[in-house]
Design a protein around this motif. Structure first.
Motif, PDB file in Angstrom:
ATOM      1  N   VAL A   9       3.221   3.119  21.688  1.00 48.92           N
ATOM      2  CA  VAL A   9       2.133   2.527  20.988  1.00 48.92           C
ATOM      3  C   VAL A   9       2.442   2.214  19.587  1.00 48.92           C
ATOM      4  N   GLY A  10       1.505   1.328  18.787  1.00 44.03           N
ATOM      5  CA  GLY A  10       2.010   0.990  17.460  1.00 44.03           C
ATOM      6  C   GLY A  10       0.571   0.077  17.106  1.00 44.03           C
ATOM      7  N   PHE A  11       0.923  -0.494  15.952  1.00 41.12           N
ATOM      8  CA  PHE A  11      -0.137  -1.200  15.261  1.00 41.12           C
ATOM      9  C   PHE A  11       0.539  -2.027  14.368  1.00 41.12           C
ATOM     10  N   GLY A  12      -0.369  -3.401  14.307  1.00 45.74           N
ATOM     11  CA  GLY A  12       0.329  -4.395  13.575  1.00 45.74           C
ATOM     12  C   GLY A  12      -0.821  -5.436  13.600  1.00 45.74           C
ATOM     13  N   SER A  13      -0.389  -6.572  12.765  1.00 44.28           N
ATOM     14  CA  SER A  13      -1.276  -7.955  12.887  1.00 44.28           C
ATOM     15  C   SER A  13      -0.344  -9.094  13.258  1.00 44.28           C
ATOM     16  N   ASP A  15      -7.474  -9.315  15.986  1.00 42.03           N
ATOM     17  CA  ASP A  15      -7.879  -8.305  17.129  1.00 42.03           C
ATOM     18  C   ASP A  15      -6.404  -7.784  17.527  1.00 42.03           C
ATOM     19  N   THR A  16      -6.519  -6.404  17.187  1.00 44.61           N
ATOM     20  CA  THR A  16      -4.957  -5.768  17.488  1.00 44.61           C
ATOM     21  C   THR A  16      -5.171  -4.554  18.766  1.00 44.61           C
ATOM     22  N   CYS A  17      -3.963  -4.414  19.518  1.00 39.83           N
ATOM     23  CA  CYS A  17      -4.350  -3.321  20.341  1.00 39.83           C
ATOM     24  C   CYS A  17      -3.058  -2.646  20.214  1.00 39.83           C
ATOM     25  N   THR A  18      -2.761  -1.390  20.940  1.00 37.14           N
ATOM     26  CA  THR A  18      -1.549  -0.542  20.730  1.00 37.14           C
ATOM     27  C   THR A  18      -0.553  -1.016  21.352  1.00 37.14           C
ATOM     28  N   ARG A  19      -0.664  -1.827  22.332  1.00 36.44           N
ATOM     29  CA  ARG A  19       0.630  -2.538  23.068  1.00 36.44           C
ATOM     30  C   ARG A  19       0.911  -3.882  22.427  1.00 36.44           C
ATOM     31  N   PHE A  20       0.152  -4.380  21.336  1.00 32.14           N
ATOM     32  CA  PHE A  20       0.486  -5.738  20.496  1.00 32.14           C
ATOM     33  C   PHE A  20       0.469  -6.985  21.437  1.00 32.14           C
ATOM     34  N   CYS A  21      -0.070  -6.881  22.535  1.00 31.82           N
ATOM     35  CA  CYS A  21      -0.516  -8.319  23.187  1.00 31.82           C
ATOM     36  C   CYS A  21      -1.689  -7.856  23.997  1.00 31.82           C
ATOM     37  N   SER A  27      -8.632  -9.653  25.295  1.00 34.01           N
ATOM     38  CA  SER A  27      -8.702  -8.926  23.901  1.00 34.01           C
ATOM     39  C   SER A  27      -7.397  -8.344  23.737  1.00 34.01           C
ATOM     40  N   GLY A  28      -7.037  -8.351  22.395  1.00 30.81           N
ATOM     41  CA  GLY A  28      -5.890  -7.677  21.830  1.00 30.81           C
ATOM     42  C   GLY A  28      -4.704  -8.556  21.404  1.00 30.81           C
ATOM     43  N   HIS A  29      -4.908  -9.851  21.052  1.00 34.71           N
ATOM     44  CA  HIS A  29      -3.841 -10.843  21.007  1.00 34.71           C
ATOM     45  C   HIS A  29      -2.841 -10.627  20.035  1.00 34.71           C
ATOM     46  N   THR A  30      -3.022  -9.866  18.823  1.00 32.80           N
ATOM     47  CA  THR A  30      -2.549  -9.435  17.858  1.00 32.80           C
ATOM     48  C   THR A  30      -1.713 -10.297  17.046  1.00 32.80           C
ATOM     49  N   GLY A  31      -2.292 -11.390  16.890  1.00 31.36           N
ATOM     50  CA  GLY A  31      -1.661 -12.308  15.760  1.00 31.36           C
ATOM     51  C   GLY A  31      -0.603 -13.339  16.501  1.00 31.36           C
ATOM     52  N   LEU A  32      -0.687 -13.209  17.792  1.00 33.25           N
ATOM     53  CA  LEU A  32       0.122 -14.179  18.752  1.00 33.25           C
ATOM     54  C   LEU A  32      -0.728 -14.953  19.620  1.00 33.25           C
ATOM     55  N   GLY A  33      -1.996 -15.162  19.305  1.00 29.87           N
ATOM     56  CA  GLY A  33      -2.671 -15.811  20.258  1.00 29.87           C
ATOM     57  C   GLY A  33      -2.844 -17.441  20.396  1.00 29.87           C
TER      58      GLY A  33
END
Length: 465
Positions: A461-465, A358-364, A379-385
């Motif tokens: 803003v951004g996008f990533g995993s 789950d990713t969001c535009t602020r990465f966390c 929501s939106g932990h973007t790979g560091l949860g």
């Protein structure tokens, strides 16, 4: 050996979840039940929420609804990097919340230590290794960023080691390494599936009921709230959502979270001679500094788990088992692996898998409530949860009004703010695909961020995993 041969015959199954010690599933919810707190999701976010709820208020009646198996999604498929950072790295935190970064780092360190203490308290054998993380530069343009991150970390109480090419190769030998930054304190490595299973055991020891194979199909805003599954209904005074990348029960959240596929592999166990060829005496987790980065680490039985380098979004946010099988991604990962460690030529991969993040535009992560404060979400932990979900669990419980709320958490702009939403389809898919291609192009062009990425940077803003 070429990349295709290296992955030929690999079992398409997450290495962690193939453990024969995997617990048998709990029964599904049948009929009706009621509780004080219903937690939706049996990954880290949901399990930490259930556990912390019982620790904060032992009198609470808590139930967990998991659509599949405990830890079967992102929580059992990641690389097992448990970081102290709550902001997906100190640089992201500094860019977004510079005035409260010191407080965010303090809270992150407290959360990190509390995770380690929890494992000891409940006897959870998650194969915790406090080995830190080694950030490596594999291109000249990445060295400046390492130096900037080292300076920022020092300013906020950390003591990373900035390393020359020779020094980093003395730690782990790869011809691709041009420099490194070793954070020895802020990252531990875990077996992610064992962490999830251990948290579930701890929850049960405190009286939490866990229903597996009980996907929530509906939410009625009655008093109490009512959650529907395929075969039952659960009434709850409060609800906490920890569903990660899966479609949220709150439709408005779909503007802020997208599911992104990440891919990983695990080698066969390394012989003593192969390990010796690498060095890697301190067993750090490793990540390179490309925009489309790799992450990798050693397991307890001396395999290398190797993942990353891509983040794939499917039109409309599609999720499905078939999307985890992407042969081109595994072959590309194998090629990059052999470039990084040519001395391991001939080593085979035993496991390949994909997972959705789950990713969001602020990465966390971001947080919120609904239904007059009776429902909370993170929501939106973007790979560091792996680590940050515990903090998010406490935030959700604070928002739900449970005892022992920390006023410092409630005051944080990171907790109060929301990320910039993603545009609707088809613009969402177009923007994400454009961003992914621009990131790959920047990696090929000495880190030069083109017009599109610079525009995203201006808007934060951004996008990533």
């Amino acid at each position: 050996m070429n990349a295709r041969k290296a992955v030929a015959g690999a079992l398409h199954e997450p290495y962690w979840l193939g453990d024969p010690a995997r617990p048998e599933p709990e029964p599904a919810l049948h009929g009706t039940d009621a509780c004080d707190l219903a937690v939706v999701g049996g990954g880290y976010s949901g399990l930490w929420t259930a556990l912390r709820a019982k620790e904060r208020d032992p009198s609470l009646d808590v139930a967990v609804l998991e659509g599949g198996r405990i830890g079967g999604a992102a929580s059992g498929r990641n690389g097992g990097f448990c970081a102290a950072s709550l902001t997906h790295g100190i640089r992201n935190g500094a860019d977004r919340w510079p005035d409260e970064l010191h407080e965010l780092e303090r809270l992150g360190w407290e959360n990190f230590r509390a995770i380690a203490e929890t494992l000891v308290r409940y006897g959870i054998d998650a194969e915790w290794e406090a080995a830190g993380e080694l950030h490596v530069a594999t291109a000249e343009w990445q060295l400046e960023g390492l130096a900037e991150d080292a300076e920022l970390a020092f300013e906020h109480g950390w003591e990373p080691m900035l390393m020359s090419a020779e020094a980093v190769r003395a730690e782990v030998d790869s011809p691709t390494y041009l420099g490194g930054l070793w954070d020895p304190d802020g990252v531990a490595l875990v077996n992610p599936a064992k962490l999830a299973w251990g948290l579930a055991d701890a929850c049960r020891s405190l009286g939490v009921r866990i229903y597996e194979r009980s996907p929530v199909t509906g939410l009625d805003e009655d008093v109490p709230l009512r959650l529907s599954t395929r075969n039952g209904r659960l009434a709850a005074r409060r609800v906490a959502l920890g569903t990660g990348a899966f479609p949220p029960l709150l439709k408005r959240m779909r503007r802020y979270v997208v599911p992104v596929y990440d891919y990983a592999m695990a080698t066969e166990p390394l012989s003593a001679a192969r390990l010796e060829s690498l060095g890697w005496k301190h067993r750090q987790g490793i990540g390179d500094r490309a925009n489309l980065f790799h992450y990798y680490r050693l397991t307890a039985d001396d395999r290398i788990v190797w993942g990353g380098s891509d983040a794939v979004y499917h039109f409309g946010g599609r999720i499905g088992d078939g999307l985890e099988r992407r042969g081109a991604a595994f072959e590309a990962l194998a090629r990059d692996f052999l470039t990084t460690f040519p001395q391991l030529e001939g080593l085979r991969f035993n496991h390949t898998w994909g997972g959705v993040v789950d990713t969001c535009t602020r990465f966390c992560a971001f947080y919120g409530t609904a239904y007059d404060g009776r429902l909370a979400h993170a929501s939106g932990h973007t790979g560091l949860g792996v680590g940050a979900t515990r903090f998010g669990a406490d935030v959700m419980l604070d928002l739900l009004g449970l005892p022992e709320a920390d006023p410092a958490r409630a005051r944080l702009a990171m907790v109060r703010d929301r990320p910039v939403p993603f545009p609707p389809e088809p613009f969402r898919y177009g923007a994400i695909e454009l961003t992914r291609r621009a990131m790959a192009r920047a990696d090929r062009r000495a880190g030069h961020r083109g017009r599109w990425l610079r525009a995203l940077d201006r808007f934060g803003v951004g996008f990533g995993s």
